[in-house]
Write an enzyme that holds these catalytic residues in place. Structure first.
Site, PDB file in Angstrom:
ATOM      1  N   HIS A 120      36.156  34.374  76.871  1.00 22.94           N
ATOM      2  CA  HIS A 120      37.609  34.479  76.687  1.00 22.94           C
ATOM      3  C   HIS A 120      37.932  35.822  76.032  1.00 22.94           C
ATOM      4  O   HIS A 120      37.506  36.061  74.898  1.00 22.94           O
ATOM      5  CB  HIS A 120      38.109  33.338  75.800  1.00 22.94           C
ATOM      6  CG  HIS A 120      37.947  32.003  76.435  1.00 22.94           C
ATOM      7  ND1 HIS A 120      38.804  31.532  77.411  1.00 22.94           N
ATOM      8  CD2 HIS A 120      37.019  31.034  76.268  1.00 22.94           C
ATOM      9  CE1 HIS A 120      38.416  30.344  77.799  1.00 22.94           C
ATOM     10  NE2 HIS A 120      37.329  30.013  77.130  1.00 22.94           N
ATOM     11  N   CYS A 131      44.330  33.763  76.497  1.00 29.71           N
ATOM     12  CA  CYS A 131      44.091  34.449  77.775  1.00 29.71           C
ATOM     13  C   CYS A 131      44.366  33.537  78.970  1.00 29.71           C
ATOM     14  O   CYS A 131      44.914  33.971  79.978  1.00 29.71           O
ATOM     15  CB  CYS A 131      42.663  34.963  77.835  1.00 29.71           C
ATOM     16  SG  CYS A 131      41.485  33.954  76.936  1.00 29.71           S
ATOM     17  N   CYS A 132      43.951  32.262  78.890  1.00 28.34           N
ATOM     18  CA  CYS A 132      44.019  31.432  80.099  1.00 28.34           C
ATOM     19  C   CYS A 132      44.773  30.124  79.857  1.00 28.34           C
ATOM     20  O   CYS A 132      44.865  29.294  80.761  1.00 28.34           O
ATOM     21  CB  CYS A 132      42.609  31.123  80.604  1.00 28.34           C
ATOM     22  SG  CYS A 132      41.600  30.344  79.338  1.00 28.34           S
ATOM     23  N   CYS A 142      37.282  32.810  81.014  1.00 23.91           N
ATOM     24  CA  CYS A 142      38.072  33.125  82.198  1.00 23.91           C
ATOM     25  C   CYS A 142      37.813  34.550  82.688  1.00 23.91           C
ATOM     26  O   CYS A 142      38.422  34.999  83.640  1.00 23.91           O
ATOM     27  CB  CYS A 142      39.546  32.918  81.903  1.00 23.91           C
ATOM     28  SG  CYS A 142      40.056  33.753  80.411  1.00 23.91           S
ATOM     29  N   GLY A 370       6.101  42.516 102.747  1.00 25.20           N
ATOM     30  CA  GLY A 370       6.480  41.517 103.746  1.00 25.20           C
ATOM     31  C   GLY A 370       7.305  42.161 104.838  1.00 25.20           C
ATOM     32  O   GLY A 370       7.495  43.384 104.853  1.00 25.20           O
ATOM     33  N   GLY A 372      11.033  41.743 107.014  1.00 28.27           N
ATOM     34  CA  GLY A 372      12.336  41.077 107.009  1.00 28.27           C
ATOM     35  C   GLY A 372      13.118  41.400 108.258  1.00 28.27           C
ATOM     36  O   GLY A 372      12.591  41.961 109.229  1.00 28.27           O
ATOM     37  N   GLN A 373      14.370  41.066 108.207  1.00 27.62           N
ATOM     38  CA  GLN A 373      15.307  41.257 109.303  1.00 27.62           C
ATOM     39  C   GLN A 373      15.345  42.696 109.821  1.00 27.62           C
ATOM     40  O   GLN A 373      15.452  42.961 110.998  1.00 27.62           O
ATOM     41  CB  GLN A 373      16.685  40.866 108.767  1.00 27.62           C
ATOM     42  CG  GLN A 373      17.795  40.858 109.755  1.00 27.62           C
ATOM     43  CD  GLN A 373      17.577  39.773 110.787  1.00 27.62           C
ATOM     44  OE1 GLN A 373      17.117  38.674 110.474  1.00 27.62           O
ATOM     45  NE2 GLN A 373      17.896  40.086 112.029  1.00 27.62           N
ATOM     46  N   PHE A 374      15.244  43.663 108.872  1.00 30.48           N
ATOM     47  CA  PHE A 374      15.408  45.059 109.263  1.00 30.48           C
ATOM     48  C   PHE A 374      14.076  45.799 109.408  1.00 30.48           C
ATOM     49  O   PHE A 374      14.055  46.975 109.725  1.00 30.48           O
ATOM     50  CB  PHE A 374      16.273  45.796 108.236  1.00 30.48           C
ATOM     51  CG  PHE A 374      17.653  45.218 108.120  1.00 30.48           C
ATOM     52  CD1 PHE A 374      18.542  45.291 109.181  1.00 30.48           C
ATOM     53  CD2 PHE A 374      18.060  44.579 106.965  1.00 30.48           C
ATOM     54  CE1 PHE A 374      19.815  44.754 109.089  1.00 30.48           C
ATOM     55  CE2 PHE A 374      19.333  44.046 106.860  1.00 30.48           C
ATOM     56  CZ  PHE A 374      20.218  44.124 107.926  1.00 30.48           C
ATOM     57  N   ASP A 481      25.179  34.788 103.808  1.00 35.65           N
ATOM     58  CA  ASP A 481      23.870  34.287 104.236  1.00 35.65           C
ATOM     59  C   ASP A 481      23.093  33.769 103.025  1.00 35.65           C
ATOM     60  O   ASP A 481      21.915  34.075 102.859  1.00 35.65           O
ATOM     61  CB  ASP A 481      23.109  35.418 104.943  1.00 35.65           C
ATOM     62  CG  ASP A 481      21.908  34.896 105.730  1.00 35.65           C
ATOM     63  OD1 ASP A 481      21.800  33.667 105.916  1.00 35.65           O
ATOM     64  OD2 ASP A 481      21.072  35.722 106.141  1.00 35.65           O
TER      65      ASP A 481
HETATM   66  P1  ADP Z   1      15.440  40.819 104.984  1.00 39.72           P
HETATM   67  O1  ADP Z   1      16.393  40.120 104.076  1.00 39.72           O
HETATM   68  O2  ADP Z   1      15.760  42.234 105.241  1.00 39.72           O
HETATM   69  O3  ADP Z   1      15.205  40.019 106.206  1.00 39.72           O
HETATM   70  P2  ADP Z   1      13.624  40.069 103.029  1.00 39.72           P
HETATM   71  O4  ADP Z   1      14.523  40.370 101.894  1.00 39.72           O
HETATM   72  O5  ADP Z   1      13.455  38.646 103.421  1.00 39.72           O
HETATM   73  O6  ADP Z   1      14.064  40.891 104.232  1.00 39.72           O
HETATM   74  O7  ADP Z   1      12.211  40.703 102.689  1.00 39.72           O
HETATM   75  C1  ADP Z   1      11.000  40.290 103.269  1.00 39.72           C
HETATM   76  C2  ADP Z   1       9.983  40.028 102.172  1.00 39.72           C
HETATM   77  O8  ADP Z   1       9.787  41.196 101.367  1.00 39.72           O
HETATM   78  C3  ADP Z   1      10.415  38.939 101.201  1.00 39.72           C
HETATM   79  O9  ADP Z   1      10.032  37.670 101.611  1.00 39.72           O
HETATM   80  C4  ADP Z   1       9.715  39.341  99.928  1.00 39.72           C
HETATM   81  O10 ADP Z   1       8.413  38.833  99.899  1.00 39.72           O
HETATM   82  C5  ADP Z   1       9.661  40.841 100.002  1.00 39.72           C
HETATM   83  N1  ADP Z   1      10.758  41.448  99.236  1.00 39.72           N
HETATM   84  C6  ADP Z   1      12.000  41.733  99.676  1.00 39.72           C
HETATM   85  N2  ADP Z   1      12.745  42.269  98.699  1.00 39.72           N
HETATM   86  C7  ADP Z   1      11.962  42.327  97.606  1.00 39.72           C
HETATM   87  C8  ADP Z   1      12.167  42.774  96.247  1.00 39.72           C
HETATM   88  N3  ADP Z   1      13.332  43.255  95.873  1.00 39.72           N
HETATM   89  N4  ADP Z   1      11.136  42.675  95.392  1.00 39.72           N
HETATM   90  C9  ADP Z   1       9.953  42.172  95.785  1.00 39.72           C
HETATM   91  N5  ADP Z   1       9.693  41.726  97.025  1.00 39.72           N
HETATM   92  C10 ADP Z   1      10.686  41.799  97.935  1.00 39.72           C
END
Ligand code: ADP
Length: 622
Positions: A120, A131-132, A142, A370, A372-374, A481
């Site tokens: 607050h 405030c609220c 708030c 790992g 990921g998407q990109f 997402d």
């Molecule tokens: P995207 O969202 O682009 O599809 P992710 O964020 O799922 O990719 O990344 C793929 C993998 O990389 C994750 O499952 C995780 O193990 C690792 N990773 C992603 N971001 C981080 C981070 N900030 N720190 C540590 N590991 C990460």
């Protein structure tokens, strides 16, 4: 080890009135802050000071200045608050420097505590929060609480010479677009949505304003906007004296999705937003077109502006800011401000370059974490920090749009969000540099610890995510997402929200269209599946599914159903079942998130309050 004294100063303390019958008084006390406690004593001439109170630092949940709009009934006029246990301690410092010193030191010493996410900003007085207006002293705050001070990490320019003559610019009123905590003696605090009288706007970066108490001081000019709708010239999106035809020509020449401007409408005193988009025609082709939306004003009560009925704002700059992040009824989000002379937006873009560009020579890449998407995600080092680097495969992402948005995303800064540090555009592929999270993604984390996590620990994870999400909600930013796979776990087992807003830049249609295989149907609200209508309330639905994932220790929701079967099930009003580990009270919260109508679902601030009140005590996990 003996505690180290950090600060010692005479200030005034208001009685905490722990009982309703306790008297209200103000007393001078010597305050001592050391590395373990905040103590205050009565000074007695010729005798040893008598200890009157002591608060162990680990009990403190919030330290912040108090914005006050009423006269202060004691000699020291600079109040701040220390919220501990269930009590509010108000302390009055003799000057702003002293107050800042204490607030900063206390914040630093308590930043790893179990803190509130909202506080607050004004006093509890006469049975309610000023405030609220809430009448429960322990009602959730708030305003978003920033444990490390300012929300925006962007450095401000130097304050102007305080001896500069102030001349009243004629009773213009401005509204604070965000909170501001002063860092010097000549500036004053701002409280988001409060009104101030503009005294001097001659200096580009700092304006002098007067607050409700009559105090005059400087505030950053970018933190306020004129309430009067006349003066937008300093905004890069405003074009004075441009008619519809000229606007269309300028925007078409720009030829960029989301190019936009605000211009005077043909109707006096009214403004129009003109936006360029390539709309998908019935023949499957994209035809360039310019849409014009008049900015409307509500007629009743406090004036409010809107483009799409559901989203009301106090000022036009706030409205534009919101639609820069959310299409919310418009043909497209307002992406690229266009001005007739083109000079302004260019200059601004150049100015902020340093802050979001990562210099490739400073970035050291390491092993793969790992995919990921990109594309691949690598471990790395950047300026002494361990970082995670997303290497974006060419053609996977709408890079130009992302680069624009990265500037906004970098300003989103909260302890429960995975911080985007910057973007490296100077080498190929494009690299996104993020805060490193040692314990990887939440789904894997849960699965690896199956059977070893207590209900309190699981609830603590939901609390972490709801805190991060509440910050996004209050910043008008939609995640789109939210799921356990998009949350990451830090070294000390805190869960943070990641990948917010990123789906907007994915080029893969399989992922972005709700009919396609990669669309996260199992986490999506019905209105998202049906009409792609994203909002904070659709994030709430996903949050309910995330809670389910947490309490099933990382199981896949609707495990044996296809996306089409899930849609059919939701249409019949059926929902995911209560996980065995979830208490009844937690299942009720999940069901609340899965209400058919978005308006019937809670906000993140309400949900956070509810989760927090389920008696959860934060404990370190494993
Ligand atoms: P995207 O969202 O682009 O599809 P992710 O964020 O799922 O990719 O990344 C793929 C993998 O990389 C994750 O499952 C995780 O193990 C690792 N990773 C992603 N971001 C981080 C981070 N900030 N720190 C540590 N590991 C990460």
């Amino acid at each position: 080890m003996f505690p180290r004294v950090i600060l010692k100063e005479m200030m005034i303390k208001k009685s905490q009135q722990k009982k309703i019958v306790s008297p209200c008084n103000y007393k001078e006390r010597v305050f001592v802050l050391d590395t373990q406690e905040l103590k205050y004593s009565e000074c007695r001439p010729g005798k040893k000071p008598m200890l009157k109170g002591c608060i162990p630092l680990f009990r403190i949940k919030c330290v912040e200045i108090v914005f006050c709009d009423v006269p202060i009934p004691c000699n020291y006029k600079y109040p701040f608050q220390v919220f501990h246990d269930n009590h509010y301690l108000y302390i009055f410092a003799p000057d702003n420097d002293c107050r800042q010193r204490w607030v900063r030191a206390l914040k630093e010493e308590t930043k790893n505590n179990n803190l509130v996410s909202k506080y607050h900003p004004n006093f509890w007085m006469d049975g309610k929060w000023r405030c609220c207006q809430q009448a429960d002293k322990l009602a959730a705050g708030c305003h978003v609480y920033y444990p490390e001070g300012e929300a925006s990490k962007k450095p401000l320019p130097k304050l102007p010479d305080s001896k500069m003559e102030l001349h009243n610019s004629g009773q213009l009123t401005v509204i604070a677009l965000q909170d501001y905590a002063p860092a010097n003696n000549d500036d004053i605090p701002l409280v988001k949505d409060e009104e101030y009288i503009l005294i001097d706007s001659n200096h580009a970066d700092w304006w002098a304003v007067q607050n409700g108490q009559g105090a005059i001081g400087f505030v950053p000019s970018t933190y306020v906007a004129e309430k009067s709708v006349k003066n937008f010239e300093r905004f890069e999106w405003y074009n004075k004296n441009i008619n519809r035809g000229e606007a269309e020509t300028l925007l078409k020449n720009e030829d960029r999705e989301g190019a936009f401007m605000v211009r005077d409408s043909s109707q006096a005193g009214v403004f129009t937003v003109s936006v360029f988009a390539k709309a998908l025609g019935s023949n499957g082709e994209r035809t360039p077109s310019v849409k014009h939306y008049q900015i409307r004003q509500t007629q009743t009560g406090k004036a409010a502006f809107y483009l799409a009925e559901n989203y009301l704002f106090n000022t036009i700059p706030q409205l534009i800011h919101y639609h820069q992040h959310n299409a919310a009824g418009l043909i497209t989000r307002l992406r690229h401000p266009v001005s007739r002379d083109g000079g302004c937006s260019q200059e601004l873009a150049d100015l902020s370059q340093d802050q979001w560009q990562v210099n490739p020579t400073e970035l050291v890449l390491g092993q793969e974490l790992g995919t990921g998407q990109f594309g691949r995600v690598l471990e790395g080092r950047w300026r002494e920090n361990k970082v995670a680097v997303k290497m974006v495969i060419e053609g996977c992402m709408s890079e130009e749009d992302f680069k624009e948005e990265a500037k906004v995303m970098m300003q989103l800064s909260h302890c429960k969000l995975v911080q985007l540090y910057g973007v490296c555009t100077q080498r190929s592929p494009l690299c996104l540099v993020f805060e490193f999270m040692d314990n990887g993604c939440l789904t894997d984390y849960l699965r690896a610890r199956k059977g070893r996590l207590s209900a309190d620990q699981l609830l603590g994870m939901c609390l972490d995510v709801s805190e991060g999400m509440m910050y996004l909600e209050s910043s008008n930013f939609i995640h789109r997402d939210l799921a356990a796979r998009n949350c990451l776990v830090s070294k000390n087992n805190e869960v943070k929200v990641s990948d917010f807003g990123m789906t907007r830049f994915v080029f893969d249609d399989q992922y972005t269209s709700s009919q396609c295989s990669k669309f996260p149907v199992k986490w999506s609200a019905p209105e998202v599946i049906r009409y792609c209508k994203f909002s904070s309330k659709s994030d709430i639905w996903s949050f309910g599914v995330l809670m389910w994932e947490v309490f099933t220790e990382g199981r896949l929701p609707y495990e044996h159903l296809s996306n089409a079967e899930v849609v059919e099930m939701l249409n019949k009003g059926l929902r995911l079942q209560k996980p065995r580990l979830a208490p009844h009270s937690v299942h009720i919260l999940m069901e609340w998130c899965w209400k058919e109508k978005p308006d019937d679902r809670p906000s993140f601030s309400l949900l956070l309050h509810e989760i927090g009140s389920l008696g959860h005590v934060k404990q370190p996990i494993c």
